[in-house]
Design a protein around this motif. Structure first.
Motif, PDB file in Angstrom:
ATOM      1  N   GLY A  38       0.798  -1.228   0.000  1.00  0.00           N
ATOM      2  CA  GLY A  38       0.000   0.000   0.000  1.00  0.00           C
ATOM      3  C   GLY A  38       0.827   1.272   0.000  1.00  0.00           C
ATOM      4  N   VAL A  39       2.128   1.153  -0.099  1.00  0.00           N
ATOM      5  CA  VAL A  39       2.981   2.356  -0.133  1.00  0.00           C
ATOM      6  C   VAL A  39       3.408   2.625  -1.591  1.00  0.00           C
ATOM      7  N   GLY A  40       4.216   1.716  -2.136  1.00  0.00           N
ATOM      8  CA  GLY A  40       4.734   1.911  -3.495  1.00  0.00           C
ATOM      9  C   GLY A  40       3.630   2.019  -4.533  1.00  0.00           C
ATOM     10  N   GLN A  41       2.542   1.291  -4.340  1.00  0.00           N
ATOM     11  CA  GLN A  41       1.467   1.319  -5.339  1.00  0.00           C
ATOM     12  C   GLN A  41       0.948   2.736  -5.574  1.00  0.00           C
ATOM     13  N   MET A  42       1.018   3.565  -4.531  1.00  0.00           N
ATOM     14  CA  MET A  42       0.523   4.940  -4.670  1.00  0.00           C
ATOM     15  C   MET A  42       1.444   5.785  -5.542  1.00  0.00           C
ATOM     16  N   ALA A  43       2.657   5.271  -5.761  1.00  0.00           N
ATOM     17  CA  ALA A  43       3.613   5.975  -6.613  1.00  0.00           C
ATOM     18  C   ALA A  43       3.923   5.160  -7.876  1.00  0.00           C
ATOM     19  N   GLY A  44       3.216   4.046  -8.077  1.00  0.00           N
ATOM     20  CA  GLY A  44       3.351   3.296  -9.328  1.00  0.00           C
ATOM     21  C   GLY A  44       4.319   2.136  -9.307  1.00  0.00           C
ATOM     22  N   GLY A 103       9.354  13.837  -6.761  1.00  0.00           N
ATOM     23  CA  GLY A 103       8.618  12.612  -6.443  1.00  0.00           C
ATOM     24  C   GLY A 103       9.014  12.163  -5.046  1.00  0.00           C
ATOM     25  N   TYR A 104       8.088  11.541  -4.312  1.00  0.00           N
ATOM     26  CA  TYR A 104       8.416  11.212  -2.915  1.00  0.00           C
ATOM     27  C   TYR A 104       7.635  10.005  -2.406  1.00  0.00           C
ATOM     28  N   VAL A 105       8.208   9.383  -1.399  1.00  0.00           N
ATOM     29  CA  VAL A 105       7.570   8.259  -0.708  1.00  0.00           C
ATOM     30  C   VAL A 105       7.989   8.315   0.759  1.00  0.00           C
ATOM     31  N   ASP A 109       4.607   4.070   8.540  1.00  0.00           N
ATOM     32  CA  ASP A 109       4.614   4.309   9.994  1.00  0.00           C
ATOM     33  C   ASP A 109       4.633   5.789  10.347  1.00  0.00           C
ATOM     34  N   TYR A 110       4.976   6.633   9.373  1.00  0.00           N
ATOM     35  CA  TYR A 110       5.168   8.061   9.675  1.00  0.00           C
ATOM     36  C   TYR A 110       4.190   8.963   8.938  1.00  0.00           C
ATOM     37  N   TRP A 111       3.190   8.376   8.303  1.00  0.00           N
ATOM     38  CA  TRP A 111       2.199   9.187   7.591  1.00  0.00           C
ATOM     39  C   TRP A 111       1.428  10.084   8.572  1.00  0.00           C
ATOM     40  N   GLY A 112       0.994  11.217   8.061  1.00  0.00           N
ATOM     41  CA  GLY A 112       0.070  12.069   8.808  1.00  0.00           C
ATOM     42  C   GLY A 112       0.700  12.973   9.844  1.00  0.00           C
ATOM     43  N   ARG A 113       2.027  13.130   9.788  1.00  0.00           N
ATOM     44  CA  ARG A 113       2.699  14.021  10.757  1.00  0.00           C
ATOM     45  C   ARG A 113       3.263  15.270  10.081  1.00  0.00           C
ATOM     46  N   GLY A 114       2.903  15.452   8.812  1.00  0.00           N
ATOM     47  CA  GLY A 114       3.402  16.635   8.097  1.00  0.00           C
ATOM     48  C   GLY A 114       4.870  16.541   7.717  1.00  0.00           C
ATOM     49  N   LEU A 115       5.431  15.337   7.743  1.00  0.00           N
ATOM     50  CA  LEU A 115       6.863  15.215   7.448  1.00  0.00           C
ATOM     51  C   LEU A 115       7.177  15.468   5.972  1.00  0.00           C
ATOM     52  N   GLY A 139       3.338  15.791  -9.154  1.00  0.00           N
ATOM     53  CA  GLY A 139       2.078  15.218  -9.629  1.00  0.00           C
ATOM     54  C   GLY A 139       1.616  14.074  -8.758  1.00  0.00           C
ATOM     55  N   HIS A 140       0.328  13.750  -8.883  1.00  0.00           N
ATOM     56  CA  HIS A 140      -0.206  12.597  -8.147  1.00  0.00           C
ATOM     57  C   HIS A 140      -1.253  11.898  -8.999  1.00  0.00           C
ATOM     58  N   TYR A 141      -1.398  10.589  -8.798  1.00  0.00           N
ATOM     59  CA  TYR A 141      -2.478   9.869  -9.454  1.00  0.00           C
ATOM     60  C   TYR A 141      -3.789  10.482  -8.964  1.00  0.00           C
ATOM     61  N   ASN A 144      -5.000   9.719  -5.537  1.00  0.00           N
ATOM     62  CA  ASN A 144      -4.071   9.770  -4.403  1.00  0.00           C
ATOM     63  C   ASN A 144      -4.256  11.080  -3.625  1.00  0.00           C
ATOM     64  N   ARG A 145      -5.231  11.053  -2.746  1.00  0.00           N
ATOM     65  CA  ARG A 145      -5.586  12.261  -1.995  1.00  0.00           C
ATOM     66  C   ARG A 145      -4.464  12.680  -1.038  1.00  0.00           C
ATOM     67  N   GLN A 146      -3.742  11.714  -0.517  1.00  0.00           N
ATOM     68  CA  GLN A 146      -2.668  12.034   0.435  1.00  0.00           C
ATOM     69  C   GLN A 146      -1.571  12.878  -0.233  1.00  0.00           C
ATOM     70  N   ARG A 148      -1.970  14.554  -2.984  1.00  0.00           N
ATOM     71  CA  ARG A 148      -2.593  15.816  -3.385  1.00  0.00           C
ATOM     72  C   ARG A 148      -2.504  16.855  -2.262  1.00  0.00           C
ATOM     73  N   ARG A 149      -2.721  16.398  -1.041  1.00  0.00           N
ATOM     74  CA  ARG A 149      -2.669  17.321   0.102  1.00  0.00           C
ATOM     75  C   ARG A 149      -1.252  17.881   0.301  1.00  0.00           C
ATOM     76  N   VAL A 150      -0.243  17.025   0.097  1.00  0.00           N
ATOM     77  CA  VAL A 150       1.141  17.504   0.216  1.00  0.00           C
ATOM     78  C   VAL A 150       1.380  18.624  -0.804  1.00  0.00           C
TER      79      VAL A 150
HETATM   80  C1  LIG Z   1       1.889  11.103   0.130  1.00  0.00           C
HETATM   81  C2  LIG Z   1       2.709  10.986   1.401  1.00  0.00           C
HETATM   82  C3  LIG Z   1       4.167  11.234   1.062  1.00  0.00           C
HETATM   83  C4  LIG Z   1       2.211  12.045   2.383  1.00  0.00           C
HETATM   84  O1  LIG Z   1       3.185  12.269   3.398  1.00  0.00           O
HETATM   85  P1  LIG Z   1       2.763  12.764   4.867  1.00  0.00           P
HETATM   86  O2  LIG Z   1       4.014  13.229   5.535  1.00  0.00           O
HETATM   87  O3  LIG Z   1       1.962  11.728   5.525  1.00  0.00           O
HETATM   88  O4  LIG Z   1       1.836  14.031   4.525  1.00  0.00           O
HETATM   89  P2  LIG Z   1       0.832  14.756   5.525  1.00  0.00           P
HETATM   90  O5  LIG Z   1       1.179  14.469   6.931  1.00  0.00           O
HETATM   91  O6  LIG Z   1       0.787  16.172   5.074  1.00  0.00           O
HETATM   92  O7  LIG Z   1      -0.564  14.060   5.209  1.00  0.00           O
HETATM   93  C5  LIG Z   1      -1.162  14.219   3.930  1.00  0.00           C
HETATM   94  C6  LIG Z   1      -2.581  13.681   3.967  1.00  0.00           C
HETATM   95  O8  LIG Z   1      -2.551  12.268   4.147  1.00  0.00           O
HETATM   96  C7  LIG Z   1      -3.749  11.846   4.846  1.00  0.00           C
HETATM   97  N1  LIG Z   1      -3.322  10.971   5.931  1.00  0.00           N
HETATM   98  C8  LIG Z   1      -2.645  11.313   7.028  1.00  0.00           C
HETATM   99  N2  LIG Z   1      -2.361  10.219   7.761  1.00  0.00           N
HETATM  100  C9  LIG Z   1      -2.858   9.172   7.106  1.00  0.00           C
HETATM  101  C10 LIG Z   1      -2.889   7.793   7.332  1.00  0.00           C
HETATM  102  N3  LIG Z   1      -2.290   7.253   8.411  1.00  0.00           N
HETATM  103  N4  LIG Z   1      -3.498   6.992   6.425  1.00  0.00           N
HETATM  104  C11 LIG Z   1      -4.057   7.510   5.336  1.00  0.00           C
HETATM  105  N5  LIG Z   1      -4.051   8.835   5.062  1.00  0.00           N
HETATM  106  C12 LIG Z   1      -3.462   9.647   5.922  1.00  0.00           C
HETATM  107  C13 LIG Z   1      -4.446  13.091   5.327  1.00  0.00           C
HETATM  108  O9  LIG Z   1      -5.549  13.304   4.463  1.00  0.00           O
HETATM  109  C14 LIG Z   1      -3.412  14.200   5.113  1.00  0.00           C
HETATM  110  O10 LIG Z   1      -4.009  15.406   4.734  1.00  0.00           O
HETATM  111  P3  LIG Z   1      -4.468  16.495   5.850  1.00  0.00           P
HETATM  112  O11 LIG Z   1      -3.214  16.899   6.563  1.00  0.00           O
HETATM  113  O12 LIG Z   1      -5.095  17.555   5.072  1.00  0.00           O
HETATM  114  O13 LIG Z   1      -5.404  15.762   6.784  1.00  0.00           O
HETATM  115  C15 LIG Z   1       2.550   9.580   2.052  1.00  0.00           C
HETATM  116  O14 LIG Z   1       1.191   9.358   2.254  1.00  0.00           O
HETATM  117  C16 LIG Z   1       3.131   8.459   1.191  1.00  0.00           C
HETATM  118  O15 LIG Z   1       4.319   8.189   1.224  1.00  0.00           O
HETATM  119  N6  LIG Z   1       2.261   7.777   0.400  1.00  0.00           N
HETATM  120  C17 LIG Z   1       2.718   6.650  -0.424  1.00  0.00           C
HETATM  121  C18 LIG Z   1       3.585   7.082  -1.603  1.00  0.00           C
HETATM  122  C19 LIG Z   1       2.979   8.221  -2.392  1.00  0.00           C
HETATM  123  O16 LIG Z   1       1.785   8.395  -2.481  1.00  0.00           O
HETATM  124  N7  LIG Z   1       3.873   9.002  -3.000  1.00  0.00           N
HETATM  125  C20 LIG Z   1       3.476  10.115  -3.824  1.00  0.00           C
HETATM  126  C21 LIG Z   1       3.296   9.660  -5.202  1.00  0.00           C
HETATM  127  S1  LIG Z   1       2.643  11.009  -6.189  1.00  0.00           S
END
Ligand SMILES: CC(C)(COP(=O)(O)OP(=O)(O)OC[C@H]1O[C@@H](n2cnc3c(N)ncnc32)[C@H](O)[C@@H]1OP(=O)(O)O)[C@@H](O)C(=O)NCCC(=O)NCCS
Length: 186
Positions: A38-44, A103-105, A109-115, A139-141, A144-146, A148-150
């Motif tokens: 569920g991580v890499g798939q979001m980036a292809g 591009g980023y991944v 374990d660290y999602w949602g902390r604004g990192l 860009g984002h798929y 990929n709302r996550q 998009r928010r970044v």
């Molecule tokens: C996209 C990604 C880098 C975001 O990083 P992050 O440091 O978590 O970013 P943020 O903390 O700003 O969170 C972004 C959004 O993710 C969502 N989110 C946060 N924690 C989450 C969790 N545990 N599960 C699902 N979504 C979550 C929230 O909607 C958040 O937006 P908000 O702050 O407006 O509520 C990360 O989700 C990731 O690595 N995803 C997989 C790879 C990927 O998508 N890469 C980008 C390809 S274009």
């Protein structure tokens, strides 16, 4: 035009992160997050099925010199990557302007902390103020709302939708965004 890039001697510090070139010692940390479903798939890309897969990608990071490792300051652990990729053709950006696509991944374990917004903002600042880029893309798929928010948090503006062939053998609609260097007159 793609801006020249070489991260070999670059070190960017943020409140919680150090962005620096990848090293062979990062292999275990890399595999730890890249193998998670569920991580890499979001980036292809597919989750890494073996440490050998991570090793091959890591070798590419080190060879190509365009991808940062994201190291957590408090633990020294590498928890993600951020690359300055070559941009796609046919984007109607004047050829004399130099830029790259971010591009980023991040480890699940660290999602949602604004990192990642913290890392992306620091890289934008570095690319504009130190390297003198004219623009950055990101860009984002479509779904990929996550990501998009970044992109939104970092101030990018929507440019266009493009089709992208992924390493998963699928075609995704990508929403592409641009940010121009405010320090450069256009
Ligand atoms: C996209 C990604 C880098 C975001 O990083 P992050 O440091 O978590 O970013 P943020 O903390 O700003 O969170 C972004 C959004 O993710 C969502 N989110 C946060 N924690 C989450 C969790 N545990 N599960 C699902 N979504 C979550 C929230 O909607 C958040 O937006 P908000 O702050 O407006 O509520 C990360 O989700 C990731 O690595 N995803 C997989 C790879 C990927 O998508 N890469 C980008 C390809 S274009």
């Amino acid at each position: 035009m793609n801006a020249p890039v070489d991260v070999t001697n670059i070190r960017i510090e943020t409140d919680r992160l150090i962005l620096r070139p990848w090293r062979q010692e990062d292999l275990d940390d890399f595999y730890e997050y890249a193998r998670v479903d569920g991580v890499g798939q979001m980036a292809g890309w597919h989750p890494h099925e073996s440490i050998e897969k991570s090793q091959a990608i890591l070798d590419g990071f080190i060879r190509d010199k365009k991808t940062f490792a994201l190291e957590l300051k408090d633990s020294g652990k590498v928890i993600g990557s951020l690359g300055l990729e070559a941009k796609d053709e046919g984007l109607d950006i004047p050829e004399e302007l130099q830029g790259r696509e971010i591009g980023y991944v991040l480890s699940k374990d660290y999602w949602g902390r604004g990192l990642m917004p913290e890392a992306v903002k620091a890289v934008i600042d570095y690319c504009f103020s130190v390297l003198g880029f004219d623009y950055l893309l990101c860009g984002h798929y479509d779904w990929n709302r996550q990501s998009r928010r970044v992109i939104e948090k970092c101030g990018f503006r929507f440019l266009k939708k493009v089709a992208h062939e992924t390493r998963l053998g699928t075609t995704e609609q990508v929403r592409l965004y641009i940010l121009y260097n405010p320090e450069k007159a256009r």
